[in-house]
Design a protein around this motif. Structure first.
Motif, short mmCIF file in Angstrom:
data_model
loop_
_atom_site.label_atom_id
_atom_site.label_comp_id
_atom_site.label_asym_id
_atom_site.label_seq_id
_atom_site.Cartn_x
_atom_site.Cartn_y
_atom_site.Cartn_z
N ILE A 1 -2.13 4.97 8.56
CA ILE A 1 -1.46 3.68 8.57
C ILE A 1 -2.21 2.66 7.70
O ILE A 1 -1.59 1.93 6.92
CB ILE A 1 -1.30 3.15 10.03
N VAL A 2 -3.54 2.66 7.79
CA VAL A 2 -4.32 1.77 6.92
C VAL A 2 -4.01 2.07 5.45
O VAL A 2 -3.79 1.16 4.64
CB VAL A 2 -5.85 1.90 7.19
N GLY A 3 -3.96 3.35 5.10
CA GLY A 3 -3.67 3.74 3.72
C GLY A 3 -2.30 3.27 3.27
O GLY A 3 -2.14 2.75 2.16
N GLU A 4 -1.31 3.42 4.14
CA GLU A 4 0.06 3.03 3.76
C GLU A 4 0.20 1.51 3.64
O GLU A 4 0.86 1.01 2.74
CB GLU A 4 1.06 3.62 4.76
N VAL A 5 -0.43 0.80 4.58
CA VAL A 5 -0.39 -0.67 4.52
C VAL A 5 -1.10 -1.15 3.25
O VAL A 5 -0.63 -2.07 2.56
CB VAL A 5 -1.03 -1.28 5.79
N THR A 6 -2.21 -0.51 2.91
CA THR A 6 -2.96 -0.87 1.71
C THR A 6 -2.08 -0.74 0.47
O THR A 6 -2.00 -1.66 -0.35
CB THR A 6 -4.21 0.04 1.57
N THR A 7 -1.42 0.39 0.33
CA THR A 7 -0.57 0.62 -0.85
C THR A 7 0.55 -0.41 -0.90
O THR A 7 0.79 -1.05 -1.94
CB THR A 7 0.03 2.04 -0.81
N GLU A 8 1.22 -0.58 0.22
CA GLU A 8 2.38 -1.49 0.25
C GLU A 8 1.96 -2.92 -0.09
O GLU A 8 2.59 -3.59 -0.92
CB GLU A 8 3.04 -1.45 1.64
N ARG A 9 0.91 -3.40 0.53
CA ARG A 9 0.53 -4.81 0.32
C ARG A 9 -0.17 -5.04 -1.02
O ARG A 9 0.01 -6.08 -1.64
CB ARG A 9 -0.33 -5.32 1.49
N ASN A 10 -0.98 -4.06 -1.46
CA ASN A 10 -1.62 -4.24 -2.78
C ASN A 10 -0.57 -4.26 -3.89
O ASN A 10 -0.71 -4.97 -4.88
CB ASN A 10 -2.67 -3.15 -3.04
N ASP A 11 0.49 -3.48 -3.70
CA ASP A 11 1.57 -3.49 -4.70
C ASP A 11 2.27 -4.85 -4.77
O ASP A 11 2.87 -5.19 -5.79
CB ASP A 11 2.61 -2.40 -4.39
N ALA A 12 2.22 -5.59 -3.68
CA ALA A 12 2.96 -6.86 -3.62
C ALA A 12 2.09 -8.06 -4.00
O ALA A 12 2.57 -9.20 -4.03
CB ALA A 12 3.53 -7.06 -2.21
N VAL A 13 0.81 -7.82 -4.27
CA VAL A 13 -0.12 -8.95 -4.31
C VAL A 13 0.06 -9.84 -5.56
O VAL A 13 -0.14 -11.05 -5.50
CB VAL A 13 -1.58 -8.47 -4.17
N GLN B 1 -18.45 1.69 7.82
CA GLN B 1 -17.58 2.61 7.11
C GLN B 1 -16.42 1.84 6.48
O GLN B 1 -15.65 1.21 7.20
CB GLN B 1 -17.04 3.68 8.07
N GLY B 2 -16.32 1.89 5.16
CA GLY B 2 -15.18 1.29 4.49
C GLY B 2 -13.98 2.22 4.58
O GLY B 2 -14.11 3.44 4.47
N LEU B 3 -12.79 1.64 4.79
CA LEU B 3 -11.57 2.45 4.88
C LEU B 3 -10.68 2.28 3.66
O LEU B 3 -10.02 3.22 3.23
CB LEU B 3 -10.78 2.07 6.14
N SER B 4 -10.64 1.08 3.11
CA SER B 4 -9.84 0.87 1.90
C SER B 4 -10.16 -0.51 1.31
O SER B 4 -10.87 -1.29 1.94
CB SER B 4 -8.34 0.98 2.19
N PHE B 5 -9.64 -0.75 0.12
CA PHE B 5 -9.78 -2.06 -0.52
C PHE B 5 -8.45 -2.79 -0.45
O PHE B 5 -7.40 -2.22 -0.74
CB PHE B 5 -10.16 -1.90 -1.99
N TRP B 6 -8.50 -4.05 -0.08
CA TRP B 6 -7.31 -4.91 -0.15
C TRP B 6 -7.54 -5.95 -1.23
O TRP B 6 -8.64 -6.49 -1.36
CB TRP B 6 -7.08 -5.63 1.19
N HIS B 7 -6.47 -6.27 -1.95
CA HIS B 7 -6.59 -7.29 -2.99
C HIS B 7 -6.26 -8.67 -2.46
O HIS B 7 -5.38 -8.83 -1.61
CB HIS B 7 -5.60 -7.03 -4.14
N SER B 8 -6.97 -9.68 -3.04
CA SER B 8 -6.39 -11.02 -3.04
C SER B 8 -6.00 -11.25 -4.49
O SER B 8 -4.87 -10.98 -4.87
CB SER B 8 -7.34 -12.10 -2.52
#
Ligand code: LMR
Length: 328
Positions: A259-271, A139-146
């Motif tokens: 929490i996964v969703g919020e961390v995803t937004t915060e960190r993807n915005d900073a990438v 099950q995928g929960l979200s995408f994180w960017h590099s």
């Protein structure tokens, strides 16, 4: 460095930073392969750990294992299905045994930039990919960017012909193999932890990766400069086993998803900023960063276009259209 970190990992890199879980807490082991310091995935995993362990204290407890110290990407999904690890964020190139739909992310020169990748992932076509491995128990929960991928070798690469005959390390993806075949080069699938050594000893001549990985693993030390190609994307899926996820108590699942969703937004915005810092650090180390002229770039785009046709049936024409539309 310690015995567990790859020879090329960033200086001062620690191993796992786990304080230990309290009795009664449900343990979430999160395994990944990059360095944790200054790396988009490393930072996101650490933030996730911190938030889970604070906000879900007494209920759930996350332990993060970076640097391939627990599993490399070839093994982590099997381990997840066996219940030995609960979360990971492998690159989207590492799900070949479970679905071909994620191959869309390896189409060369498909996405203009990471913002286009983000828009595609947020679309219904992109979101449906999180469910593309349900039948396999993932099950995928979200995408994180590099970030966008850059190309390098032990000699300058400015035109497609420059890559001919060279050996390139690729991630475990048949699309990436096809990309380098198309260039007349020799692609070799290899796990991340082996790349620095392989470049250093000449087992391979070149590689492709995001700035944060080129910096974090010190690939620039053993390459003749880096060409700023932005020819593809390196991104991740935060993934868990369906069985584990569905077996969570409802309140825990809800809090963890939030929490996964919020961390995803915060960190993807900073990438974008983080990748730029990595690029700058590579330049500051004295590495030559080569820019393509518009004509040279066009040559690479044209040389690699046939790869799209070959893999469109795997991803679906609708998905390809949705991805192209994200470039706007
Ligand atoms: C790679 O194998 O090059 C990447 O997928 C590593 C990573 O997780 O960033």
């Amino acid at each position: 460095g310690d015995a567990n970190s790859p020879s090329g990992s960033a200086e001062g890199e620690q191993v796992a930073n786990n304080d230990g879980c309290d009795p009664g807490e449900q343990v979430i082991k999160f395994s990944h392969v990059t360095n944790s310091d200054k790396h988009p995935k490393g930072i996101a995993a650490s933030l996730l750990q911190e938030r889970v362990n604070t906000e879900m204290d007494g209920r759930m407890c996350m332990e993060v294992f970076p640097n391939s110290m627990l599993y490399d990407d070839d093994k982590v999904l099997e381990a997840m299905l066996l219940g030995d690890v609960q979360m990971a964020a492998p690159s989207l190139s590492k799900f070949e045994n479970y679905t071909t739909r994620l191959r869309i992310f390896n189409f060369p020169f498909l996405f203009d930039d990471i913002d286009a990748v983000d828009r595609f992932q947020a679309s219904s076509a992109g979101q449906s990919l999180l469910d593309s491995m349900k039948d396999k128990g993932l099950q995928g929960l979200s995408f994180w960017h590099s970030g966008m991928k850059q190309l390098s070798a032990d000699r300058p690469l400015l035109e497609p012909a420059d890559a001919r005959g060279l050996k390139f390390r690729v991630e475990n993806s048949d699309v990436l193999v096809a990309v380098f075949d198309q260039l007349g080069a020799n692609p070799q699938k290899m796990s991340f932890s082996e790349v620095y050594g392989a470049l250093q000893t000449g087992v391979v001549d070149g590689q492709e990766n995001s700035w944060s990985n080129i910096y974090g693993q010190k690939f620039y030390e053993v390459q003749d400069g880096i060409t700023n190609t932005d020819h593809g994307v390196l991104d991740y899926m935060v993934v868990t086993s369906s069985r584990w996820w569905n077996g969570l108590e409802e309140e825990n699942r809800r809090d963890l998803a939030r929490i996964v969703g919020e961390v995803t937004t915060e960190r993807n915005d900073a990438v974008t900023q983080l990748e730029e810092e990595a690029r700058q650090a590579v330049a500051d180390a004295g590495t030559e960063i080569r820019e393509l002229t518009p004509e040279q770039r066009e040559q690479w785009v044209n040389a690699l276009r046939p790869v799209w046709q070959r893999f469109t049936p795997d991803v679906g024409a609708d998905t390809l259209r949705a991805a192209q539309a994200a470039n706007q």
